[in-house]
Scaffold this active site. Sequence first.
Site, PDB file in Angstrom:
ATOM      1  N   GLN A   1     -21.882   1.178  -9.632  1.00  0.00           N
ATOM      2  CA  GLN A   1     -21.353   1.294 -11.033  1.00  0.00           C
ATOM      3  C   GLN A   1     -21.994   0.896 -12.325  1.00  0.00           C
ATOM      4  OE1 GLN A   1     -17.153   0.581  -9.448  1.00  0.00           O
ATOM      5  NE2 GLN A   1     -17.513  -0.580 -11.291  1.00  0.00           N
TER       6      GLN A   1
ATOM      7  N   ARG B   1     -11.421  -5.965  -0.562  1.00  0.00           N
ATOM      8  CA  ARG B   1     -11.144  -5.098   0.763  1.00  0.00           C
ATOM      9  C   ARG B   1     -11.356  -6.043   2.410  1.00  0.00           C
ATOM     10  NH1 ARG B   1     -12.159   0.665   0.591  1.00  0.00           N
ATOM     11  NH2 ARG B   1     -12.914   0.988  -1.986  1.00  0.00           N
TER      12      ARG B   1
ATOM     13  N   HIS C   1     -13.008 -11.735 -10.210  1.00  0.00           N
ATOM     14  CA  HIS C   1     -12.394 -10.943 -10.963  1.00  0.00           C
ATOM     15  C   HIS C   1     -12.411 -12.064 -12.320  1.00  0.00           C
ATOM     16  CE1 HIS C   1     -10.827  -8.028  -7.876  1.00  0.00           C
ATOM     17  NE2 HIS C   1     -11.399  -7.214  -8.687  1.00  0.00           N
TER      18      HIS C   1
ATOM     19  N   HIS D   1      -9.080 -11.137  -7.402  1.00  0.00           N
ATOM     20  CA  HIS D   1      -9.288 -12.305  -6.741  1.00  0.00           C
ATOM     21  C   HIS D   1     -10.828 -13.659  -7.520  1.00  0.00           C
ATOM     22  CE1 HIS D   1     -13.340 -10.097  -6.582  1.00  0.00           C
ATOM     23  NE2 HIS D   1     -12.627  -8.989  -5.397  1.00  0.00           N
TER      24      HIS D   1
ATOM     25  N   ASP E   1     -21.070  -4.474  -7.642  1.00  0.00           N
ATOM     26  CA  ASP E   1     -21.388  -2.766  -7.255  1.00  0.00           C
ATOM     27  C   ASP E   1     -22.409  -2.216  -8.463  1.00  0.00           C
ATOM     28  OD1 ASP E   1     -18.648  -2.456  -5.645  1.00  0.00           O
ATOM     29  OD2 ASP E   1     -18.305  -3.705  -7.215  1.00  0.00           O
TER      30      ASP E   1
ATOM     31  N   GLN F   1     -21.496  -7.273 -11.017  1.00  0.00           N
ATOM     32  CA  GLN F   1     -22.961  -6.995 -10.516  1.00  0.00           C
ATOM     33  C   GLN F   1     -23.200  -6.931  -8.724  1.00  0.00           C
ATOM     34  OE1 GLN F   1     -26.246  -7.199 -11.748  1.00  0.00           O
ATOM     35  NE2 GLN F   1     -27.718  -5.763 -10.754  1.00  0.00           N
TER      36      GLN F   1
HETATM   37  P1  AMP Z   1     -12.469  -3.473  -7.735  1.00  0.00           P
HETATM   38  O1  AMP Z   1     -11.317  -4.380  -8.490  1.00  0.00           O
HETATM   39  O2  AMP Z   1     -13.102  -3.935  -7.251  1.00  0.00           O
HETATM   40  O3  AMP Z   1     -12.726  -2.206  -8.611  1.00  0.00           O
HETATM   41  O4  AMP Z   1     -13.756  -4.505  -9.403  1.00  0.00           O
HETATM   42  C1  AMP Z   1     -13.300  -4.978 -10.451  1.00  0.00           C
HETATM   43  C2  AMP Z   1     -14.742  -5.469 -11.120  1.00  0.00           C
HETATM   44  O5  AMP Z   1     -15.223  -6.332  -9.701  1.00  0.00           O
HETATM   45  C3  AMP Z   1     -15.526  -4.700 -10.741  1.00  0.00           C
HETATM   46  O6  AMP Z   1     -16.746  -4.553 -11.910  1.00  0.00           O
HETATM   47  C4  AMP Z   1     -16.202  -5.475  -9.728  1.00  0.00           C
HETATM   48  O7  AMP Z   1     -17.806  -5.115  -9.566  1.00  0.00           O
HETATM   49  C5  AMP Z   1     -16.318  -6.293 -10.414  1.00  0.00           C
HETATM   50  N1  AMP Z   1     -16.291  -7.815  -8.459  1.00  0.00           N
HETATM   51  C6  AMP Z   1     -15.740  -7.252  -7.719  1.00  0.00           C
HETATM   52  N2  AMP Z   1     -16.115  -8.310  -6.507  1.00  0.00           N
HETATM   53  C7  AMP Z   1     -17.055  -8.701  -7.682  1.00  0.00           C
HETATM   54  C8  AMP Z   1     -17.665 -10.329  -6.760  1.00  0.00           C
HETATM   55  N3  AMP Z   1     -17.086 -10.640  -5.615  1.00  0.00           N
HETATM   56  N4  AMP Z   1     -18.581 -11.069  -7.763  1.00  0.00           N
HETATM   57  C9  AMP Z   1     -18.819 -10.307  -9.585  1.00  0.00           C
HETATM   58  N5  AMP Z   1     -17.638  -9.429  -9.167  1.00  0.00           N
HETATM   59  C10 AMP Z   1     -17.045  -8.138  -8.668  1.00  0.00           C
END
Ligand code: AMP
Length: 278
Positions: free
Chosen positions: A151, A185, A35, A32, A148, A146
């Site tokens: 994390q 999600r 990413h 999205h 997460d 940020q």
């Molecule tokens: P995920 O696929 O949810 O594990 O996320 C992959 C990376 O994208 C992680 O470093 C997340 O923190 C980052 N991420 C997810 N959602 C966002 C967002 N809305 N803004 C910035 N980074 C994000």
Amino acid sequence: MTRVLRTRDELRAVLASAERPVGLVPTMGWLHEGHRSLMRQARAENFTTVVTIFVNPRQFNRPDDFERYPRNEARDIAIADDEVVDIVWAPPVDEVYPPGFDTTVSVGAVAGPLEGAARPGHFDGVATVVAILFALVGAERAYFGQKDVQQVMVIRQMARDLALPTAVIACPTVREPDGLAISSRNVHLSATERAAAPALHRALAAARDRWEAGERSGEALRAEMRRVLADEPLADVEYVSVADGLTLGELAEIDGPALLSLAVRFGATRLIDNELLP
Ligand code: AMP
């Protein structure tokens, strides 16, 4: 064209001749705008961009959550291609955790509270998979959101302690126009839950307003977040936190950098968000 690779060997072979520096963006797919912002920053700062797509079973503390995590690889690859990503590594589980795999990377204190307490084993799974990705890709820089924030802190601690040469870079949270932090999600939210979900951001903003007006009591800011969330009948609050920005310990009194964060369920969907107070 983005190259899509599956095995450790393919990835190593292609990276051996990749132009440096290399920027890594680890993801679980269902890509999205959040990413995309990480991919753009990686591309702007590096010669070669690598995106990994792997729904990591080890970081899900609940099997049902892993099963229902959204997946659409064809769409993800098209998005990576659109962002001019050089390499997508989308391995099967056995390539990340080969038969006989028996190591866990477990980060200490910073992985304990908040998400660590709410999701036992989650950060062990995150730290283990990210250590493997850092070792395989050998990137100069890796980009994380940020959104997460804990994390990011866990991965920074791991990279420092294990002397991993990849720099950990945190990127701003990308939001919908109504303030909801974009998340894979969010697709699970019903229309009414989606309409209610900006309450997370409203709660953070209300607490921030109180802080800007001079309030320094941690409990007053936690109460303010709970008050805003209580107005939203669909919001089932798991935690609200005002924590030390470095240790993540809950604060009675704010006298330095602090982290506002919260986890809220809407039906079966669990959302998190946060805001840093400088
Ligand atoms: P995920 O696929 O949810 O594990 O996320 C992959 C990376 O994208 C992680 O470093 C997340 O923190 C980052 N991420 C997810 N959602 C966002 C967002 N809305 N803004 C910035 N980074 C994000």
